[in-house]
Design a protein around this motif. Structure first.
Motif, PDB file in Angstrom:
ATOM      1  N   ASP A 229      38.613  40.002  42.146  1.00  0.00           N
ATOM      2  CA  ASP A 229      37.442  39.200  42.496  1.00  0.00           C
ATOM      3  C   ASP A 229      36.199  40.080  42.392  1.00  0.00           C
ATOM      4  N   ILE A 230      35.199  39.615  41.661  1.00  0.00           N
ATOM      5  CA  ILE A 230      33.967  40.371  41.458  1.00  0.00           C
ATOM      6  C   ILE A 230      32.782  39.454  41.747  1.00  0.00           C
ATOM      7  N   GLY A 231      31.785  39.987  42.433  1.00  0.00           N
ATOM      8  CA  GLY A 231      30.606  39.185  42.698  1.00  0.00           C
ATOM      9  C   GLY A 231      29.580  39.934  43.505  1.00  0.00           C
ATOM     10  N   VAL A 232      28.989  39.224  44.475  1.00  0.00           N
ATOM     11  CA  VAL A 232      27.864  39.763  45.234  1.00  0.00           C
ATOM     12  C   VAL A 232      28.039  39.481  46.719  1.00  0.00           C
ATOM     13  N   THR A 307      33.824  35.696  42.238  1.00  0.00           N
ATOM     14  CA  THR A 307      34.514  34.860  41.261  1.00  0.00           C
ATOM     15  C   THR A 307      35.814  35.537  40.840  1.00  0.00           C
ATOM     16  N   THR A 308      36.872  34.764  40.762  1.00  0.00           N
ATOM     17  CA  THR A 308      38.210  35.287  40.493  1.00  0.00           C
ATOM     18  C   THR A 308      38.466  35.409  39.000  1.00  0.00           C
ATOM     19  N   ILE A 309      38.989  36.559  38.611  1.00  0.00           N
ATOM     20  CA  ILE A 309      39.371  36.804  37.223  1.00  0.00           C
ATOM     21  C   ILE A 309      40.861  37.096  37.183  1.00  0.00           C
ATOM     22  N   GLU A 409      30.021  43.567  44.785  1.00  0.00           N
ATOM     23  CA  GLU A 409      31.109  43.499  45.749  1.00  0.00           C
ATOM     24  C   GLU A 409      32.386  43.154  44.991  1.00  0.00           C
ATOM     25  N   CYS A 410      33.438  43.849  45.317  1.00  0.00           N
ATOM     26  CA  CYS A 410      34.733  43.625  44.670  1.00  0.00           C
ATOM     27  C   CYS A 410      35.812  43.496  45.729  1.00  0.00           C
TER      28      CYS A 410
END
Length: 464
Positions: A229-232, A307-309, A409-410
């Protein structure tokens, strides 16, 4: 403390999972010799210069007091304790849901004995309905907010209770485990040494997940992991989400983007909290804290929006991918993390110090004003912006121009090893638990996992 040369049980990692393992073993099998090996400092020596206001930005301590040390990353977390199997981990892949809940409740009782709050936030179907009316999907659970400050005090008391019952060995980095001789090799400051143990428990947490994955690969233990998960971290005035936070404390909401069909999640909500920096193996990311003491609260709330990758073959390194994205933000910011106003991001303009100074949302973290589009992939940015506007329908003001976005944020989901009842395949005496092994992603399930494996080991000891 200096380690002995042999133990009945050695626990690698002093986070909530390892602590619960040790606590239950000392309670049910007090004749067993038990040690905890922790890479970071003892809990009383875990001092972050940012938290104590000695500096405004990360100074790259040799051991990050936020991420490492006795009580693990959970020591300085917001202290959310989720009493549910709907989210917080994957223990139900291995155990019946009723068993998981039973162990979560057992762990909660232990924490309450050491001073944790008994207050619980309950699910709210009216808020869930509001979300559904706008194609937003809210997970529900009974939830306790332990608080960053109160949770730390609870952990201190629990650790103190263990000091005369088992050996707690801090500032000690485990470098290898030899499976044939059950030898644990470690480095304590500049000295290398080893000890042996009849049974070994990997409870390394997220900070130790890379070490654990490498160790499993070296010992031919198959691993499964294709998600990151990568985002803010989003920061805005607390009043915007009070209709949720006052009732359920944490709005945990997911949204499927219309553009890509990806899932973006809002979670880790910190009411009137602080945005903070974390250092994981030299890569700086962001997170959030929230205190129970009124005088330590702010006028802002913050939450993760990630957001999930899910990668497919042949790619096998999702954690390294996330670290690379986060390291780009570190590079652009000159060794820090970035902050940008949502409005600036949407019009393709960098936030600079002057524009940040004009923001009606006052930042709680001294981050470098910049442009997140230079480090986050376009797909993730599109998902995040779309989700913020969807959330704005149930909490108007979420998508304001001055909403602050910190990056990166990860959330790493540690590679899960093949195992049977948490015992690593091919080895009779080596176990793995918690977030670092990809079984859990919350305080409650990590604690439950530790108690469950401790019961297995206590019962195993009776057979000899």
């Amino acid at each position: 403390m200096t380690a002995k040369k042999h133990y009945d049980i050695a626990i690698i990692g002093g986070g909530i999972g390892g602590l619960m393992t040790a606590y239950r073993l000392c309670e049910k099998a007090p004749k067993l010799s038990v040690c905890i090996l922790e890479k970071g400092h003892d809990i009383g020596k875990r001092v972050c210069p940012i938290v104590t206001k000695k500096t405004e930005s990360c100074v790259h301590c040799a051991s990050c007091a936020i991420m490492e040390g006795m009580a693990g990353a959970g020591a300085f977390s917001d202290g959310k304790y989720v009493i549910s199997t709907e989210y917080g981990g994957w223990l139900t892949d291995f155990l019946p849901a009723s068993t998981v809940i039973n162990y979560i409740e057992q762990a909660d009782s232990i924490l309450v004995n050491f001073g944790a709050t008994t207050e619980r936030f309950m699910p709210d179907n009216e808020l869930k309905k509001l979300c559904l009316q706008h194609d937003l999907h809210m997970s529900q659970a009974q939830l306790k907010h332990l608080g960053t400050d109160s949770n730390f005090d609870t952990m201190c008391r629990m650790i103190d209770s263990l000091r005369n019952k088992c050996d707690i060995i801090t500032d000690t980095e485990v470098t290898d485990v030899d499976t044939k001789s059950s030898t644990i090799f470690y480095k304590q400051r500049s000295t290398e040494d080893s000890l042996t143990a009849e049974n070994i428990v990997f409870a390394v947490g997220r900070a130790g997940s890379r070490f654990f994955s490498r160790w499993c690969t070296d010992h031919n233990i198959p691993l499964t992991n294709n998600q990151v998960d990568i985002g803010v971290r989003v920061e805005l005035p607390s009043i915007i989400w009070e209709h949720f936070s006052k009732k359920i404390y944490e709005p945990k909401i997911w949204y499927r983007s219309k553009g890509y069909g990806d899932i973006t999640r809002m979670f880790c909500f910190n009411e009137r909290g602080h945005v903070v920096t974390e250092n994981t193996d030299g890569v700086l990311t962001v997170n959030g804290h929230s205190f129970r003491e009124e005088e330590r609260k702010t006028s802002n709330s913050n939450f993760a929006l990630l957001t999930t990758i899910r990668f497919t073959q042949p790619f096998k390194y999702p954690i390294e991918y996330a670290r690379h994205v986060a390291s780009l933000a570190n590079l652009i910011s000159g060794g820090s993390v970035l902050v940008q106003r949502l409005g600036d991001l949407e019009i393709g303009r960098r936030t600079d110090e002057k524009r940040l100074g004009q923001s009606t949302t006052i930042p709680t973290l001294k981050a470098v004003a910049g442009d997140l589009s230079l480090c986050l992939p376009k797909r993730q940015i599109d998902n995040i912006v779309e989700t913020l506007h969807a959330l704005d329908k149930i909490a108007p003001g979420t998508a304001n121009y001055d909403t602050l976005l910190y990056g990166v944020e990860c959330k790493y989901y540690s590679a899960r090893p093949e195992c049977k009842n948490f015992r690593l395949n091919g080895f009779d005496n080596i176990y793995a638990i918690g977030d670092g092994a990809g079984f859990t992603r919350s305080l409650s399930q990590a604690a439950a996992n530790g108690l469950y494996v401790a019961d297995l080991l206590a019962n195993k000891s009776k057979q000899y």
